[in-house]
Design a protein around this motif. Structure first.
Motif, PDB file in Angstrom:
ATOM      1  N   VAL A   1      -3.427   9.006   9.757  1.00 33.90           N
ATOM      2  CA  VAL A   1      -3.070   8.268   8.526  1.00 33.90           C
ATOM      3  C   VAL A   1      -3.584   8.399   7.404  1.00 33.90           C
ATOM      4  CG1 VAL A   1      -1.663   6.215   7.725  1.00 33.90           C
ATOM      5  CG2 VAL A   1      -1.751   6.804  10.348  1.00 33.90           C
ATOM      6  N   TYR A   2      -2.705   8.531   6.169  1.00 33.94           N
ATOM      7  CA  TYR A   2      -3.104   8.152   4.640  1.00 33.94           C
ATOM      8  C   TYR A   2      -2.591   7.146   3.944  1.00 33.94           C
ATOM      9  CZ  TYR A   2      -3.754  13.111   7.280  1.00 33.94           C
ATOM     10  OH  TYR A   2      -4.011  14.089   8.396  1.00 33.94           O
ATOM     11  N   PHE A   3      -3.671   6.858   2.741  1.00 32.10           N
ATOM     12  CA  PHE A   3      -3.169   5.617   2.003  1.00 32.10           C
ATOM     13  C   PHE A   3      -3.680   6.913   0.368  1.00 32.10           C
ATOM     14  CE2 PHE A   3      -3.604   3.954   6.291  1.00 32.10           C
ATOM     15  CZ  PHE A   3      -2.694   3.124   6.349  1.00 32.10           C
TER      16      PHE A   3
ATOM     17  N   GLU B   1      -8.609   9.196   4.350  1.00 30.47           N
ATOM     18  CA  GLU B   1      -8.014   8.828   5.943  1.00 30.47           C
ATOM     19  C   GLU B   1      -8.297   7.932   7.055  1.00 30.47           C
ATOM     20  OE1 GLU B   1      -7.577  12.726   9.459  1.00 30.47           O
ATOM     21  OE2 GLU B   1      -8.396  12.794   7.638  1.00 30.47           O
ATOM     22  N   MET B   2      -7.581   7.163   7.181  1.00 33.60           N
ATOM     23  CA  MET B   2      -7.919   6.149   8.499  1.00 33.60           C
ATOM     24  C   MET B   2      -8.363   7.229  10.094  1.00 33.60           C
ATOM     25  SD  MET B   2      -5.730   3.941  11.097  1.00 33.60           S
ATOM     26  CE  MET B   2      -5.450   2.547   9.165  1.00 33.60           C
ATOM     27  N   THR B   3      -9.841   6.902  10.433  1.00 30.82           N
ATOM     28  CA  THR B   3     -10.574   7.326  10.538  1.00 30.82           C
ATOM     29  C   THR B   3      -9.984   7.216  12.300  1.00 30.82           C
ATOM     30  OG1 THR B   3     -12.447   6.773  10.311  1.00 30.82           O
ATOM     31  CG2 THR B   3     -11.119   8.938   9.544  1.00 30.82           C
ATOM     32  N   GLY B   4     -10.173   5.530  12.020  1.00 27.85           N
ATOM     33  CA  GLY B   4     -10.009   4.768  13.436  1.00 27.85           C
ATOM     34  C   GLY B   4      -9.337   3.478  13.054  1.00 27.85           C
TER      35      GLY B   4
ATOM     36  N   ALA C   1     -10.017  -1.352  10.697  1.00 24.68           N
ATOM     37  CA  ALA C   1      -9.971  -0.475  10.507  1.00 24.68           C
ATOM     38  C   ALA C   1     -10.905   0.523   9.869  1.00 24.68           C
ATOM     39  CB  ALA C   1      -8.754   0.342  10.121  1.00 24.68           C
ATOM     40  N   SER C   2     -11.168   2.085  10.112  1.00 19.13           N
ATOM     41  CA  SER C   2     -12.405   3.163   9.320  1.00 19.13           C
ATOM     42  C   SER C   2     -11.498   4.147   8.359  1.00 19.13           C
ATOM     43  CB  SER C   2     -13.223   3.074  10.799  1.00 19.13           C
ATOM     44  OG  SER C   2     -12.796   3.983  11.826  1.00 19.13           O
ATOM     45  N   PHE C   3     -12.211   4.687   7.410  1.00 23.07           N
ATOM     46  CA  PHE C   3     -11.273   5.584   6.302  1.00 23.07           C
ATOM     47  C   PHE C   3     -12.502   5.831   6.593  1.00 23.07           C
ATOM     48  CE2 PHE C   3      -9.360   1.174   6.388  1.00 23.07           C
ATOM     49  CZ  PHE C   3      -7.900   1.942   5.873  1.00 23.07           C
ATOM     50  N   GLN C   4     -12.318   7.637   6.027  1.00 29.96           N
ATOM     51  CA  GLN C   4     -12.741   8.359   4.835  1.00 29.96           C
ATOM     52  C   GLN C   4     -12.577   8.642   4.073  1.00 29.96           C
ATOM     53  OE1 GLN C   4     -14.114  11.735   7.632  1.00 29.96           O
ATOM     54  NE2 GLN C   4     -14.506  12.514   6.041  1.00 29.96           N
ATOM     55  N   GLU C   5     -13.026   8.575   2.570  1.00 30.32           N
ATOM     56  CA  GLU C   5     -12.660   9.451   1.496  1.00 30.32           C
ATOM     57  C   GLU C   5     -12.652  11.018   1.384  1.00 30.32           C
ATOM     58  OE1 GLU C   5     -13.128   8.680  -3.298  1.00 30.32           O
ATOM     59  OE2 GLU C   5     -14.619   7.403  -1.967  1.00 30.32           O
TER      60      GLU C   5
ATOM     61  N   PHE D   1       0.750  -1.616  -0.141  1.00 30.64           N
ATOM     62  CA  PHE D   1       0.301   0.144  -0.252  1.00 30.64           C
ATOM     63  C   PHE D   1       0.984   1.084   0.028  1.00 30.64           C
ATOM     64  CE2 PHE D   1       0.392  -1.180   4.208  1.00 30.64           C
ATOM     65  CZ  PHE D   1       0.776  -0.379   5.151  1.00 30.64           C
ATOM     66  N   ILE D   2       0.101   3.056  -0.478  1.00 33.37           N
ATOM     67  CA  ILE D   2       0.949   3.423  -0.636  1.00 33.37           C
ATOM     68  C   ILE D   2       0.306   4.685   0.786  1.00 33.37           C
ATOM     69  CG2 ILE D   2       1.764   5.417  -2.340  1.00 33.37           C
ATOM     70  CD1 ILE D   2       2.407   2.907  -3.087  1.00 33.37           C
ATOM     71  N   MET D   3       1.262   4.957   1.245  1.00 33.25           N
ATOM     72  CA  MET D   3       1.065   5.811   2.441  1.00 33.25           C
ATOM     73  C   MET D   3       1.765   7.278   2.142  1.00 33.25           C
ATOM     74  SD  MET D   3       1.880   4.454   5.765  1.00 33.25           S
ATOM     75  CE  MET D   3       1.755   5.478   7.491  1.00 33.25           C
ATOM     76  N   LEU D   4       1.013   8.218   2.893  1.00 35.50           N
ATOM     77  CA  LEU D   4       1.017   9.176   2.242  1.00 35.50           C
ATOM     78  C   LEU D   4       1.834  10.269   3.519  1.00 35.50           C
ATOM     79  CD1 LEU D   4      -2.069   9.903  -0.101  1.00 35.50           C
ATOM     80  CD2 LEU D   4       0.163   9.085  -0.515  1.00 35.50           C
ATOM     81  N   THR D   5       1.930  11.457   3.399  1.00 35.10           N
ATOM     82  CA  THR D   5       2.310  12.121   4.716  1.00 35.10           C
ATOM     83  C   THR D   5       1.113  13.319   4.558  1.00 35.10           C
ATOM     84  OG1 THR D   5       3.629  13.676   3.524  1.00 35.10           O
ATOM     85  CG2 THR D   5       4.800  11.917   4.456  1.00 35.10           C
ATOM     86  N   LYS D   6       0.697  13.563   5.749  1.00 29.78           N
ATOM     87  CA  LYS D   6      -0.367  15.146   5.282  1.00 29.78           C
ATOM     88  C   LYS D   6       0.296  15.759   4.433  1.00 29.78           C
ATOM     89  CE  LYS D   6      -2.778  18.020   8.770  1.00 29.78           C
ATOM     90  NZ  LYS D   6      -3.153  18.978   9.806  1.00 29.78           N
ATOM     91  N   THR D   7       1.430  16.175   4.077  1.00 27.54           N
ATOM     92  CA  THR D   7       1.650  17.173   3.212  1.00 27.54           C
ATOM     93  C   THR D   7       1.326  17.218   1.940  1.00 27.54           C
ATOM     94  OG1 THR D   7       3.332  18.471   4.765  1.00 27.54           O
ATOM     95  CG2 THR D   7       3.377  19.263   1.841  1.00 27.54           C
TER      96      THR D   7
END
Length: 75
Positions: A42-44, A56-59, A69-73, A1-7
């Motif tokens: 955490v962003y993916f 963004e992982m929300t939980g 895990a929960s995510f929000q697009e 998977f590809i993780m992203l920084t906040k920036t």
């Protein structure tokens, strides 16, 4: 998977930018989550069939019999 920084997450505003991050991103095989008190967002890049989505992982919950895990697009 590809993780992203906040920036990186905040900078994606076109499908082309998202595609570039997917192609050139730093691919990971694992990540480490800290305790609730220290949990950083955490962003993916998620792949849904052939569609790239930025999330963004929300939980994140670890307990006996129920790891989830929960995510929000981001739209």
């Amino acid at each position: 998977f590809i993780m992203l920084t906040k920036t990186e997450f905040e900078a994606v505003n076109t499908k082309e930018a998202l595609n570039d991050l997917h192609i050139n991103g730093d691919e990971k095989s694992e990540f480490t989550a800290k305790s609730d008190a220290n949990f950083n967002p955490v962003y993916f890049i998620a792949i849904d069939g052939t569609v790239l989505r930025i999330v963004e992982m929300t939980g994140l919950t670890f307990k006996a019999g129920e790891n989830k895990a929960s995510f929000q697009e981001r739209h």
